[in-house]
Design a protein around this motif. Structure first.
Motif, PDB file in Angstrom:
ATOM      1  N   GLY A 202       0.824  -1.209   0.000  1.00  0.00           N
ATOM      2  CA  GLY A 202       0.000   0.000   0.000  1.00  0.00           C
ATOM      3  C   GLY A 202       0.855   1.254   0.000  1.00  0.00           C
ATOM      4  N   PRO A 203       0.200   2.412  -0.040  1.00  0.00           N
ATOM      5  CA  PRO A 203       0.947   3.674  -0.048  1.00  0.00           C
ATOM      6  C   PRO A 203       1.678   3.925   1.254  1.00  0.00           C
ATOM      7  N   VAL A 204       2.746   4.654   1.172  1.00  0.00           N
ATOM      8  CA  VAL A 204       3.543   5.006   2.338  1.00  0.00           C
ATOM      9  C   VAL A 204       3.175   6.420   2.780  1.00  0.00           C
ATOM     10  N   MET A 205       2.939   6.592   4.065  1.00  0.00           N
ATOM     11  CA  MET A 205       2.611   7.918   4.586  1.00  0.00           C
ATOM     12  C   MET A 205       3.762   8.876   4.299  1.00  0.00           C
ATOM     13  N   PRO A 206       3.491  10.028   3.692  1.00  0.00           N
ATOM     14  CA  PRO A 206       4.563  11.006   3.447  1.00  0.00           C
ATOM     15  C   PRO A 206       5.226  11.425   4.757  1.00  0.00           C
ATOM     16  N   LYS A 207       6.489  11.771   4.663  1.00  0.00           N
ATOM     17  CA  LYS A 207       7.200  12.316   5.813  1.00  0.00           C
ATOM     18  C   LYS A 207       7.063  13.831   5.761  1.00  0.00           C
ATOM     19  N   PHE A 208       6.354  14.401   6.727  1.00  0.00           N
ATOM     20  CA  PHE A 208       6.109  15.835   6.732  1.00  0.00           C
ATOM     21  C   PHE A 208       7.083  16.547   7.670  1.00  0.00           C
ATOM     22  N   GLU A 209       7.605  17.686   7.205  1.00  0.00           N
ATOM     23  CA  GLU A 209       8.574  18.458   7.981  1.00  0.00           C
ATOM     24  C   GLU A 209       8.268  19.947   7.889  1.00  0.00           C
ATOM     25  N   VAL A 210       8.543  20.659   8.976  1.00  0.00           N
ATOM     26  CA  VAL A 210       8.422  22.118   8.963  1.00  0.00           C
ATOM     27  C   VAL A 210       9.799  22.678   8.641  1.00  0.00           C
ATOM     28  N   LYS A 211       9.989  23.083   7.390  1.00  0.00           N
ATOM     29  CA  LYS A 211      11.276  23.603   6.928  1.00  0.00           C
ATOM     30  C   LYS A 211      11.057  24.618   5.814  1.00  0.00           C
ATOM     31  N   ASP A 212      11.948  25.609   5.737  1.00  0.00           N
ATOM     32  CA  ASP A 212      11.923  26.483   4.579  1.00  0.00           C
ATOM     33  C   ASP A 212      12.748  25.808   3.479  1.00  0.00           C
ATOM     34  N   LEU A 213      12.691  26.353   2.271  1.00  0.00           N
ATOM     35  CA  LEU A 213      13.381  25.715   1.160  1.00  0.00           C
ATOM     36  C   LEU A 213      14.875  25.615   1.381  1.00  0.00           C
ATOM     37  N   GLU A 214      15.454  26.642   2.003  1.00  0.00           N
ATOM     38  CA  GLU A 214      16.894  26.654   2.216  1.00  0.00           C
ATOM     39  C   GLU A 214      17.364  25.511   3.114  1.00  0.00           C
ATOM     40  N   SER A 215      16.476  25.038   3.982  1.00  0.00           N
ATOM     41  CA  SER A 215      16.852  24.000   4.954  1.00  0.00           C
ATOM     42  C   SER A 215      16.656  22.580   4.437  1.00  0.00           C
ATOM     43  N   LEU A 216      16.089  22.440   3.268  1.00  0.00           N
ATOM     44  CA  LEU A 216      15.865  21.101   2.723  1.00  0.00           C
ATOM     45  C   LEU A 216      17.191  20.431   2.404  1.00  0.00           C
ATOM     46  N   ASP A 217      17.274  19.132   2.685  1.00  0.00           N
ATOM     47  CA  ASP A 217      18.490  18.390   2.380  1.00  0.00           C
ATOM     48  C   ASP A 217      18.124  16.989   1.907  1.00  0.00           C
ATOM     49  N   GLY A 218      19.132  16.204   1.606  1.00  0.00           N
ATOM     50  CA  GLY A 218      18.902  14.851   1.131  1.00  0.00           C
ATOM     51  C   GLY A 218      18.989  14.754  -0.379  1.00  0.00           C
ATOM     52  N   LYS A 219      18.714  13.561  -0.894  1.00  0.00           N
ATOM     53  CA  LYS A 219      18.712  13.300  -2.325  1.00  0.00           C
ATOM     54  C   LYS A 219      17.411  12.595  -2.702  1.00  0.00           C
ATOM     55  N   TYR A 220      16.815  13.020  -3.801  1.00  0.00           N
ATOM     56  CA  TYR A 220      15.542  12.468  -4.240  1.00  0.00           C
ATOM     57  C   TYR A 220      15.578  12.250  -5.746  1.00  0.00           C
ATOM     58  N   ASP A 221      14.831  11.267  -6.191  1.00  0.00           N
ATOM     59  CA  ASP A 221      14.726  11.068  -7.628  1.00  0.00           C
ATOM     60  C   ASP A 221      14.134  12.319  -8.277  1.00  0.00           C
ATOM     61  N   THR A 222      13.090  12.864  -7.629  1.00  0.00           N
ATOM     62  CA  THR A 222      12.372  14.019  -8.178  1.00  0.00           C
ATOM     63  C   THR A 222      12.111  15.056  -7.095  1.00  0.00           C
ATOM     64  N   VAL A 223      12.272  16.319  -7.455  1.00  0.00           N
ATOM     65  CA  VAL A 223      11.936  17.433  -6.562  1.00  0.00           C
ATOM     66  C   VAL A 223      10.882  18.291  -7.258  1.00  0.00           C
ATOM     67  N   VAL A 224       9.832  18.629  -6.517  1.00  0.00           N
ATOM     68  CA  VAL A 224       8.760  19.461  -7.063  1.00  0.00           C
ATOM     69  C   VAL A 224       8.566  20.677  -6.166  1.00  0.00           C
ATOM     70  N   CYS A 225       8.476  21.839  -6.770  1.00  0.00           N
ATOM     71  CA  CYS A 225       8.278  23.081  -6.017  1.00  0.00           C
ATOM     72  C   CYS A 225       7.211  23.906  -6.745  1.00  0.00           C
TER      73      CYS A 225
END
Length: 323
Positions: A202-225
């Motif tokens: 089944g679907p995986v619950m998204p991981k929600f975070e309180v962050k501004d764009l500058e604080s985002l980190d990690g690596k992802y296949d796709t980034v959407v803004c």
């Protein structure tokens, strides 16, 4: 977390479907009909949601001379400075404060399904949902999203994060507003009906975070803004686009309010009508500037689209690493 809006005669609605082209060198930009709104307000000038039809009709019938006189007397920048002083910071602090307070309730209603919206708000909802649909089409055109990691940068109330999760994507969703993130997580739990760990098949619950764009980190296949760059002047938008690209391995999708002489004038006119609450500062961006910022960090635009309704306009681009 934002949308684009325009004020015009209430008699005409315009909602052309975006067209996408896979080749950046030969991409055909979406065409529109000859009918154009008289003037427009980008979404984070959130007071557009407070303007009623009578005001719209009155403005639409006003003379150019009267409009010019009103522009000369308006001082939206002074309003912005006072707003920034109230929260003790700059644009970022103003945006954070707004979307945690009065702006949260307004945009929660617009992004939701309640009938308690006026004609302008309903049209903005339609435009924003169309942008989300176009993003989902861009992503699913590449194949199944199951297991694909996606960062939803500026997730708002989860309008994109939840559909992505339903398609099997592993989503990290962040927003500068704690109120927005809390609402997004609530909506996700109700719609996905599962715990943070998800369940097999089944679907995986998204991981929600309180962050501004500058604080985002990690690596992802796709980034959407989606519709977030409107809070950044071009001088900062370049750095933000570079940062978002650094997080993406294969695709970056960005939507923004397009900057042209026409839309720039419409934005200025819209600033004359801040509604009962102060509006956040809004920045339009020329597609050429966004493309230049992407090329600078080794990315190219592969697909383009434009979503417009009577009160919403948003340019969408999909970028991939240049090869």
């Amino acid at each position: 977390m934002a949308s684009s809006a325009s004020l015009s005669s209430p008699l005409h609605f315009h909602n052309p479907h975006p067209r996408f082209s896979p080749k950046p060198s030969t991409a055909l930009k979406p065409t529109t009909t000859a009918t154009k709104p008289l003037f427009a307000i980008p979404p984070p000038l959130t007071a557009v949601a407070d303007v009623d039809s009578a005001t719209i009709a009155a403005i639409g019938g006003g003379s150019v001379a009267a409009l010019a006189a009103a522009l000369s007397l308006a001082d939206p920048e002074r309003r912005r400075r006072l707003q920034a002083e109230e929260v003790g910071g700059g644009d970022k602090e103003v945006v954070k404060d707004y979307f945690n307070k009065s702006g949260f309730e307004r945009w929660k209603k617009i992004y939701g399904e309640t009938d308690d919206v006026n004609r302008v708000q309903r049209d903005i909802r339609l435009g924003h949902s169309k942008t989300v649909e176009n993003v989902m089409k861009m992503l699913t055109d590449e194949g199944n999203l199951e297991g694909v990691t996606v960062c939803d940068a500026g997730c708002g109330t989860g309008c994109l994060a939840i559909p992505l999760a339903k398609e099997g994507a592993v989503v990290t969703a962040a927003d500068i507003s704690a109120a927005m993130v809390a609402e997004a997580e609530k909506q996700a739990r109700e719609q996905l009906q599962l715990s943070n760990r998800g369940f097999s098949g089944g679907p995986v619950m998204p991981k929600f975070e309180v962050k501004d764009l500058e604080s985002l980190d990690g690596k992802y296949d796709t980034v959407v803004c989606l519709d977030v760059l409107i809070h950044y002047p071009q001088s900062k938008a370049d750095a933000m686009i570079a940062h978002l690209a650094s997080l993406a391995e294969n695709r970056l999708l960005i939507s923004f309010a397009p900057k042209t002489l026409y839309y720039d004038l419409l934005k200025r006119i819209g600033e004359l009508f801040p509604g009962p609450s102060k509006a956040t500062r809004a920045y339009l961006h020329a597609e050429a500037d966004v493309e230049r910022a992407l090329k600078k960090v080794g990315w190219r635009i592969r697909k383009r689209g434009l979503t417009t309704t009577q009160f919403y306009f948003s340019r969408l681009v999909e970028a991939v690493p240049a090869k």
